[in-house]
Design a protein around this motif. Structure first.
Motif, PDB file in Angstrom:
ATOM      1  N   LEU A   1       0.815  -1.209   0.000  1.00 51.27           N
ATOM      2  CA  LEU A   1       0.000   0.000   0.000  1.00 51.27           C
ATOM      3  C   LEU A   1       0.853   1.266   0.000  1.00 51.27           C
ATOM      4  O   LEU A   1       0.550   2.237  -0.699  1.00 51.27           O
ATOM      5  CB  LEU A   1      -0.934   0.003   1.208  1.00 51.27           C
ATOM      6  CG  LEU A   1      -1.846   1.216   1.363  1.00 51.27           C
ATOM      7  CD1 LEU A   1      -2.747   1.383   0.148  1.00 51.27           C
ATOM      8  CD2 LEU A   1      -2.675   1.116   2.637  1.00 51.27           C
ATOM      9  N   LEU A   2       1.940   1.291   0.772  1.00 49.04           N
ATOM     10  CA  LEU A   2       2.753   2.505   0.845  1.00 49.04           C
ATOM     11  C   LEU A   2       3.411   2.809  -0.496  1.00 49.04           C
ATOM     12  O   LEU A   2       3.511   3.976  -0.894  1.00 49.04           O
ATOM     13  CB  LEU A   2       3.810   2.367   1.940  1.00 49.04           C
ATOM     14  CG  LEU A   2       3.259   2.392   3.368  1.00 49.04           C
ATOM     15  CD1 LEU A   2       4.372   2.141   4.371  1.00 49.04           C
ATOM     16  CD2 LEU A   2       2.589   3.729   3.671  1.00 49.04           C
ATOM     17  N   ARG A   3       3.863   1.790  -1.200  1.00 50.71           N
ATOM     18  CA  ARG A   3       4.422   2.012  -2.536  1.00 50.71           C
ATOM     19  C   ARG A   3       3.346   2.558  -3.468  1.00 50.71           C
ATOM     20  O   ARG A   3       3.602   3.473  -4.258  1.00 50.71           O
ATOM     21  CB  ARG A   3       4.993   0.712  -3.095  1.00 50.71           C
ATOM     22  CG  ARG A   3       5.600   0.847  -4.498  1.00 50.71           C
ATOM     23  CD  ARG A   3       6.263  -0.454  -4.912  1.00 50.71           C
ATOM     24  NE  ARG A   3       6.905  -0.343  -6.215  1.00 50.71           N
ATOM     25  CZ  ARG A   3       6.311  -0.621  -7.377  1.00 50.71           C
ATOM     26  NH1 ARG A   3       5.043  -1.016  -7.386  1.00 50.71           N
ATOM     27  NH2 ARG A   3       6.962  -0.511  -8.512  1.00 50.71           N
ATOM     28  N   GLN A   4       2.145   2.022  -3.350  1.00 47.83           N
ATOM     29  CA  GLN A   4       1.041   2.483  -4.177  1.00 47.83           C
ATOM     30  C   GLN A   4       0.707   3.946  -3.881  1.00 47.83           C
ATOM     31  O   GLN A   4       0.469   4.756  -4.782  1.00 47.83           O
ATOM     32  CB  GLN A   4      -0.190   1.601  -3.948  1.00 47.83           C
ATOM     33  CG  GLN A   4      -1.395   1.932  -4.809  1.00 47.83           C
ATOM     34  CD  GLN A   4      -1.182   1.598  -6.273  1.00 47.83           C
ATOM     35  OE1 GLN A   4      -0.360   0.764  -6.612  1.00 47.83           O
ATOM     36  NE2 GLN A   4      -1.945   2.261  -7.134  1.00 47.83           N
ATOM     37  N   ILE A   5       0.680   4.292  -2.590  1.00 51.51           N
ATOM     38  CA  ILE A   5       0.402   5.673  -2.190  1.00 51.51           C
ATOM     39  C   ILE A   5       1.435   6.635  -2.775  1.00 51.51           C
ATOM     40  O   ILE A   5       1.097   7.699  -3.292  1.00 51.51           O
ATOM     41  CB  ILE A   5       0.370   5.789  -0.654  1.00 51.51           C
ATOM     42  CG1 ILE A   5      -0.898   5.127  -0.102  1.00 51.51           C
ATOM     43  CG2 ILE A   5       0.450   7.249  -0.210  1.00 51.51           C
ATOM     44  CD1 ILE A   5      -0.915   5.019   1.405  1.00 51.51           C
TER      45      ILE A   5
ATOM     46  N   ALA B   1       0.520   9.585  -5.354  1.00 55.97           N
ATOM     47  CA  ALA B   1       0.748  10.983  -4.962  1.00 55.97           C
ATOM     48  C   ALA B   1       1.491  11.746  -6.051  1.00 55.97           C
ATOM     49  O   ALA B   1       1.137  12.885  -6.389  1.00 55.97           O
ATOM     50  CB  ALA B   1       1.525  11.034  -3.648  1.00 55.97           C
ATOM     51  N   VAL B   2       2.526  11.126  -6.612  1.00 58.72           N
ATOM     52  CA  VAL B   2       3.289  11.774  -7.682  1.00 58.72           C
ATOM     53  C   VAL B   2       2.415  11.972  -8.916  1.00 58.72           C
ATOM     54  O   VAL B   2       2.418  13.040  -9.539  1.00 58.72           O
ATOM     55  CB  VAL B   2       4.539  10.946  -8.022  1.00 58.72           C
ATOM     56  CG1 VAL B   2       5.226  11.490  -9.274  1.00 58.72           C
ATOM     57  CG2 VAL B   2       5.518  10.948  -6.852  1.00 58.72           C
ATOM     58  N   GLN B   3       1.644  10.953  -9.275  1.00 56.94           N
ATOM     59  CA  GLN B   3       0.780  11.047 -10.457  1.00 56.94           C
ATOM     60  C   GLN B   3      -0.254  12.160 -10.299  1.00 56.94           C
ATOM     61  O   GLN B   3      -0.496  12.932 -11.233  1.00 56.94           O
ATOM     62  CB  GLN B   3       0.089   9.701 -10.687  1.00 56.94           C
ATOM     63  CG  GLN B   3       1.030   8.599 -11.142  1.00 56.94           C
ATOM     64  CD  GLN B   3       0.393   7.219 -11.074  1.00 56.94           C
ATOM     65  OE1 GLN B   3      -0.757   7.064 -10.663  1.00 56.94           O
ATOM     66  NE2 GLN B   3       1.143   6.203 -11.465  1.00 56.94           N
TER      67      GLN B   3
END
Length: 353
Positions: A326-330, A334-336
């Motif tokens: 989940l943290l990698r996904q977040i 966020a950047v996108q």
């Protein structure tokens, strides 16, 4: 670009401050950091709770992030082409809104017959800190997600007589599979193998790593691990020692709960047990429906959307679990989102001169 952050609590990383003390990240630090700032090299592979808090505090300071603490979003609704955000103590107009209130905003306690009669301690796992208050007690943990499994382990190691009630099947994976982080294994498997092949292969490998858990009354769901993550965002239990305690008989596995009595519980199938405390590790739900106005969303049942609509000016970050964590996904979302807002603002601005 100017921005405002509303934060209902009084500090950065408030949810991490509330988590139980023994918690570590279940994903490797290299794939769990926020954009542009890696975890320090001195941190362990799986960062402990207190250092996650320290990292998030430093992150906020580095980028001069100053949330409006104690100002919770009460309503978010359309106001012409913009959005009107009504907070606890403020009213804001903004062209874009990012909802990042997370999966775990509100603890969920199911209604079980008789629970109001229980004379012992009954709490949600959100209120659990450590095993000290439960030493030498008989404790029932209801639910075996990641929190339930780790709270049960903590209780057992802290001297409590621990049982876990499991209603349905559960996927369990080791945090490290033969020395390799399971996060990396899952990422590689999804890229290198067809889904059907991965779903067939995983159970065989996991039986080698963890043993046959069916003999301990733990069964797998019919739906495979990868499909379960994709369809319901439900990640498997990442084992950090609970399985060993179960195999040793230090943690008992019980069926689902039929009802709660004054001094214990009755299980589905008729068995019963006496307990000094019951801890509901029954999950959380997001809270965005409490402040988003349904009339302003084309199809509220589809929110948060699986994919951001190209013409939408409201974004959702942190609501999509993936096998990569989940943290990698977040971090990726966020950047996108930031890049998309900057691009759209630039395109809508009149040319200089």
């Amino acid at each position: 670009m100017n921005f405002i952050i509303l934060e209902r609590d009084q500090k950065v990383a408030s949810s991490w401050h509330r988590h139980y003390e023994r918690l570590h990240l279940h994903t490797v630090k290299q794939l769990s950091c926020l954009p542009y700032v890696p975890f320090p090299a001195a941190y362990s592979r799986y960062v402990p709770r207190n250092l996650v808090i320290e990292y998030l505090d430093r992150y906020a300071a580095k980028f001069d992030l100053k949330p409006r603490f104690g100002d919770a979003a009460r309503s978010v609704c359309r106001d012409g082409n913009d959005w009107r955000i009504q907070g606890t103590s403020s009213s804001i107009s903004a062209p874009y809104v990012v909802v990042a209130s997370g999966f775990n905003s509100e603890p969920v306690i199911p209604s079980i017959p008789g629970m109001e009669k229980f004379r012992g301690k009954l709490i949600h796992s959100a209120a659990y800190a450590n095993a000290t208050p439960f030493a030498d007690q008989s404790v029932l943990v209801i639910g075996m997600g990641n929190t339930g499994a780790e709270v049960a382990l903590d209780l057992s190691e802290g001297g409590a007589r621990t049982s876990i009630s499991i209603r349905n099947g559960v996927h369990i994976v080791p945090r490290d599979l033969f020395g390799v982080p399971i996060q990396l294994v899952a990422m590689l498997a999804t890229r290198a193998l067809p889904s059907a092949a991965s779903e067939t292969l995983f159970p065989r490998i996991l039986d080698l790593a963890l043993g046959d858990l069916s003999k301990h009354k733990i069964r797998r769901p019919r739906e495979g691990i990868l499909r379960q993550v994709a369809t319901s965002a439900k990640i498997p239990v990442i084992d950090v020692g609970t399985v060993r305690k179960i195999s040793e008989g230090a943690i008992r596995i019980e069926p689902g709960i039929s009802s709660i009595t004054e001094d214990g519980a009755i299980f589905c199938g008729g068995g019963e047990g006496k307990f000094d405390a019951i801890i509901f590790a029954t999950g959380y739900r997001p809270n965005y429906r409490s402040f988003l106005q349904a009339d302003d969303i084309k199809n509220p049942k589809d929110y948060p959307p699986a994919r951001q609509n190209t013409d939408s000016t409201i974004y959702f970050v942190g609501f999509k679990n993936s096998v990569a964590g989940l943290l990698r996904q977040i971090s990726r979302e966020a950047v996108q989102v930031a890049h998309d807002i900057v691009r759209r603002r630039s395109e809508s601005s009149p040319p200089a001169g």
